[in-house]
Scaffold this motif. Structure first.
Motif, PDB file in Angstrom:
ATOM      1  N   LEU A 200       1.627  28.122  10.739  1.00  0.00           N
ATOM      2  CA  LEU A 200       1.413  27.511   9.424  1.00  0.00           C
ATOM      3  C   LEU A 200       2.447  27.985   8.412  1.00  0.00           C
ATOM      4  N   ALA A 201       2.739  29.274   8.419  1.00  0.00           N
ATOM      5  CA  ALA A 201       3.722  29.806   7.474  1.00  0.00           C
ATOM      6  C   ALA A 201       5.088  29.172   7.709  1.00  0.00           C
ATOM      7  N   TRP A 202       5.476  29.057   8.981  1.00  0.00           N
ATOM      8  CA  TRP A 202       6.758  28.412   9.307  1.00  0.00           C
ATOM      9  C   TRP A 202       6.752  26.952   8.861  1.00  0.00           C
ATOM     10  N   ALA A 203       5.683  26.227   9.174  1.00  0.00           N
ATOM     11  CA  ALA A 203       5.608  24.807   8.835  1.00  0.00           C
ATOM     12  C   ALA A 203       5.630  24.596   7.328  1.00  0.00           C
ATOM     13  N   ALA A 204       4.926  25.447   6.580  1.00  0.00           N
ATOM     14  CA  ALA A 204       4.901  25.305   5.127  1.00  0.00           C
ATOM     15  C   ALA A 204       6.287  25.509   4.537  1.00  0.00           C
ATOM     16  N   GLU A 205       7.042  26.443   5.099  1.00  0.00           N
ATOM     17  CA  GLU A 205       8.410  26.673   4.624  1.00  0.00           C
ATOM     18  C   GLU A 205       9.283  25.460   4.900  1.00  0.00           C
ATOM     19  N   GLN A 206       9.151  24.879   6.095  1.00  0.00           N
ATOM     20  CA  GLN A 206       9.934  23.687   6.426  1.00  0.00           C
ATOM     21  C   GLN A 206       9.550  22.511   5.525  1.00  0.00           C
TER      22      GLN A 206
ATOM     23  N   LEU B 119       0.818  -1.199   0.000  1.00  0.00           N
ATOM     24  CA  LEU B 119       0.000   0.000   0.000  1.00  0.00           C
ATOM     25  C   LEU B 119       0.854   1.252   0.000  1.00  0.00           C
ATOM     26  N   GLN B 120       0.217   2.370  -0.275  1.00  0.00           N
ATOM     27  CA  GLN B 120       0.843   3.668  -0.067  1.00  0.00           C
ATOM     28  C   GLN B 120       0.052   4.452   0.967  1.00  0.00           C
ATOM     29  N   VAL B 121       0.744   5.235   1.767  1.00  0.00           N
ATOM     30  CA  VAL B 121       0.110   6.125   2.737  1.00  0.00           C
ATOM     31  C   VAL B 121       0.013   7.502   2.112  1.00  0.00           C
ATOM     32  N   VAL B 122      -1.193   8.081   2.109  1.00  0.00           N
ATOM     33  CA  VAL B 122      -1.398   9.343   1.408  1.00  0.00           C
ATOM     34  C   VAL B 122      -1.638  10.526   2.343  1.00  0.00           C
ATOM     35  N   LEU B 123      -1.886  10.269   3.642  1.00  0.00           N
ATOM     36  CA  LEU B 123      -2.167  11.365   4.573  1.00  0.00           C
ATOM     37  C   LEU B 123      -2.133  10.857   6.007  1.00  0.00           C
ATOM     38  N   PHE B 124      -1.649  11.685   6.922  1.00  0.00           N
ATOM     39  CA  PHE B 124      -1.836  11.471   8.356  1.00  0.00           C
ATOM     40  C   PHE B 124      -1.758  12.829   9.029  1.00  0.00           C
ATOM     41  N   ASN B 125      -2.057  12.861  10.344  1.00  0.00           N
ATOM     42  CA  ASN B 125      -2.128  14.117  11.091  1.00  0.00           C
ATOM     43  C   ASN B 125      -0.854  14.385  11.874  1.00  0.00           C
ATOM     44  N   THR B 126      -0.644  15.657  12.176  1.00  0.00           N
ATOM     45  CA  THR B 126       0.401  16.015  13.126  1.00  0.00           C
ATOM     46  C   THR B 126      -0.005  15.574  14.531  1.00  0.00           C
ATOM     47  N   PRO B 127       0.952  15.384  15.430  1.00  0.00           N
ATOM     48  CA  PRO B 127       0.596  15.134  16.827  1.00  0.00           C
ATOM     49  C   PRO B 127      -0.316  16.246  17.357  1.00  0.00           C
ATOM     50  N   ALA B 128      -1.287  15.861  18.172  1.00  0.00           N
ATOM     51  CA  ALA B 128      -2.334  16.805  18.585  1.00  0.00           C
ATOM     52  C   ALA B 128      -2.193  17.261  20.017  1.00  0.00           C
TER      53      ALA B 128
ATOM     54  N   ARG C  57       6.520  23.025  17.010  1.00  0.00           N
ATOM     55  CA  ARG C  57       7.641  22.738  16.109  1.00  0.00           C
ATOM     56  C   ARG C  57       8.185  21.325  16.320  1.00  0.00           C
ATOM     57  N   ALA C  58       8.210  20.878  17.553  1.00  0.00           N
ATOM     58  CA  ALA C  58       8.629  19.500  17.815  1.00  0.00           C
ATOM     59  C   ALA C  58       7.636  18.511  17.212  1.00  0.00           C
ATOM     60  N   ALA C  59       6.343  18.853  17.269  1.00  0.00           N
ATOM     61  CA  ALA C  59       5.325  17.985  16.667  1.00  0.00           C
ATOM     62  C   ALA C  59       5.499  17.921  15.153  1.00  0.00           C
ATOM     63  N   MET C  60       5.813  19.048  14.538  1.00  0.00           N
ATOM     64  CA  MET C  60       6.044  19.042  13.095  1.00  0.00           C
ATOM     65  C   MET C  60       7.264  18.194  12.748  1.00  0.00           C
ATOM     66  N   ASP C  61       8.320  18.310  13.533  1.00  0.00           N
ATOM     67  CA  ASP C  61       9.508  17.497  13.266  1.00  0.00           C
ATOM     68  C   ASP C  61       9.178  16.007  13.358  1.00  0.00           C
TER      69      ASP C  61
ATOM     70  N   GLY D 244      -7.780  16.051  26.344  1.00  0.00           N
ATOM     71  CA  GLY D 244      -8.748  16.886  25.650  1.00  0.00           C
ATOM     72  C   GLY D 244      -8.187  17.791  24.582  1.00  0.00           C
ATOM     73  N   GLU D 245      -6.875  17.795  24.385  1.00  0.00           N
ATOM     74  CA  GLU D 245      -6.309  18.669  23.346  1.00  0.00           C
ATOM     75  C   GLU D 245      -6.573  18.098  21.962  1.00  0.00           C
ATOM     76  N   ARG D 246      -6.705  18.998  21.002  1.00  0.00           N
ATOM     77  CA  ARG D 246      -7.016  18.597  19.627  1.00  0.00           C
ATOM     78  C   ARG D 246      -6.160  19.369  18.625  1.00  0.00           C
ATOM     79  N   GLY D 247      -4.860  19.483  18.930  1.00  0.00           N
ATOM     80  CA  GLY D 247      -3.954  20.182  18.045  1.00  0.00           C
ATOM     81  C   GLY D 247      -3.252  21.315  18.754  1.00  0.00           C
ATOM     82  N   LEU D 248      -2.127  21.772  18.173  1.00  0.00           N
ATOM     83  CA  LEU D 248      -1.276  22.774  18.806  1.00  0.00           C
ATOM     84  C   LEU D 248      -1.098  24.033  17.975  1.00  0.00           C
ATOM     85  N   THR D 249      -1.547  24.047  16.745  1.00  0.00           N
ATOM     86  CA  THR D 249      -1.170  25.089  15.799  1.00  0.00           C
ATOM     87  C   THR D 249      -1.639  26.473  16.212  1.00  0.00           C
ATOM     88  N   ALA D 250      -2.807  26.581  16.817  1.00  0.00           N
ATOM     89  CA  ALA D 250      -3.370  27.884  17.184  1.00  0.00           C
ATOM     90  C   ALA D 250      -3.203  28.203  18.662  1.00  0.00           C
TER      91      ALA D 250
END
Length: 268
Positions: free
Chosen positions: A126-132, A54-63, A84-88, A69-75
């Protein structure tokens, strides 16, 4: 013909996570996606993927602290280093799996917080992550999620998501268009798909009101799939639904679109 990817965090719950790759291949899928693979080593997930062909086409960043109860860190202001550690960590998995897309999970609005402060944090992260991600050839996704299912979710409007994408202007930052969430938040799916198709980098499906498989519920998915073909969408469509029964039985709708279990080889 639509191309469907099995979401292994929703489908094949009858099996442990790493065994779901083989289960998906046995039902005729050629691609998979999932939410959070981080309980397993990247090498173990990659081995399961390769063994199943198979191929993997998508997954989520650590939340963040999901159990808490957390559902993401971006905002979330004040959590930028964790973000940034989650993105890495996500980039590490993307490299191991040769996965081209990562959903950057927005997070919840904090009680009493200033929305403008959250927006500034979200845009900067998001801008930082997109650049990385650009240097690694990766596409990042943002996904509006309805507040009925996830109360307080920061990104809960498809028009605002388009505004974010426009203002950041990164070519590798795209819209993850979950048709289930779009129906609950806005409705008018055909026109919304038409208008936002230039931003869409991935699509997911489920049927309201109970997030079940196509074939029952509010949405005529035969019409939607025809509409996507007319609009020229040729990407993957993630099956992110909760089966009403066993996963294999829930795939009757998909047989019309080429998801057919491969023929078993007979022993000589």
């Amino acid at each position: 013909m639509p191309r469907f990817a099995a979401n292994l965090s929703f489908l094949f719950q009858e099996e442990p996570f790493l065994d779901r790759f083989a289960a998906a291949a046995d039902q005729g899928f050629e691609a998979v996606e999932f939410t959070f693979p981080y309980e397993h080593a990247p090498a173990a997930v990659a081995a399961a993927m390769k063994a199943a062909g198979l191929q993997v086409v998508l997954f989520n960043t650590p939340a963040g602290d999901w159990a808490g109860g957390e559902r993401g860190l971006t905002a979330l202001p004040g959590r930028r280093q964790e973000f940034r550690a989650a993105m890495d960590r996500a980039f590490e998995f993307a490299a191991a799996l040769n996965c081209p897309r990562i959903h950057v999970v927005a997070g919840l609005e904090q009680s009493g917080s200033d929305r403008r402060v959250l927006e500034a944090c979200y845009m900067d992260n998001l801008a930082w992550a997109a650049e990385q991600a650009s240097g690694a050839g990766l596409m990042l996704m943002i996904e509006p999620i309805n507040r009925r299912d996830v109360p307080g979710f920061f990104l809960h409007d498809f028009d605002y998501a388009e505004k974010v994408l426009t203002e950041i202007g990164a070519p590798n930052l795209r819209l993850q268009f979950d048709i289930y969430h779009a129906q609950i938040i806005h409705g008018d799916l055909s026109k919304r798909l038409e208008r936002q198709m230039p931003w869409i980098g991935h699509i997911q499906i489920a049927n309201p009101p109970d997030r079940r498989e196509p074939g029952g519920g509010e949405i005529d998915y035969g019409f939607i799939f025809d509409r996507l073909e007319t609009l020229g969408y040729d990407g993957w469509i993630g099956c992110e639904y909760r089966p009403a029964g066993a996963t294999a039985a829930s795939l009757d709708w998909a047989r019309r679109y080429g998801i057919v279990p491969p023929k078993k080889k007979l022993n000589p």
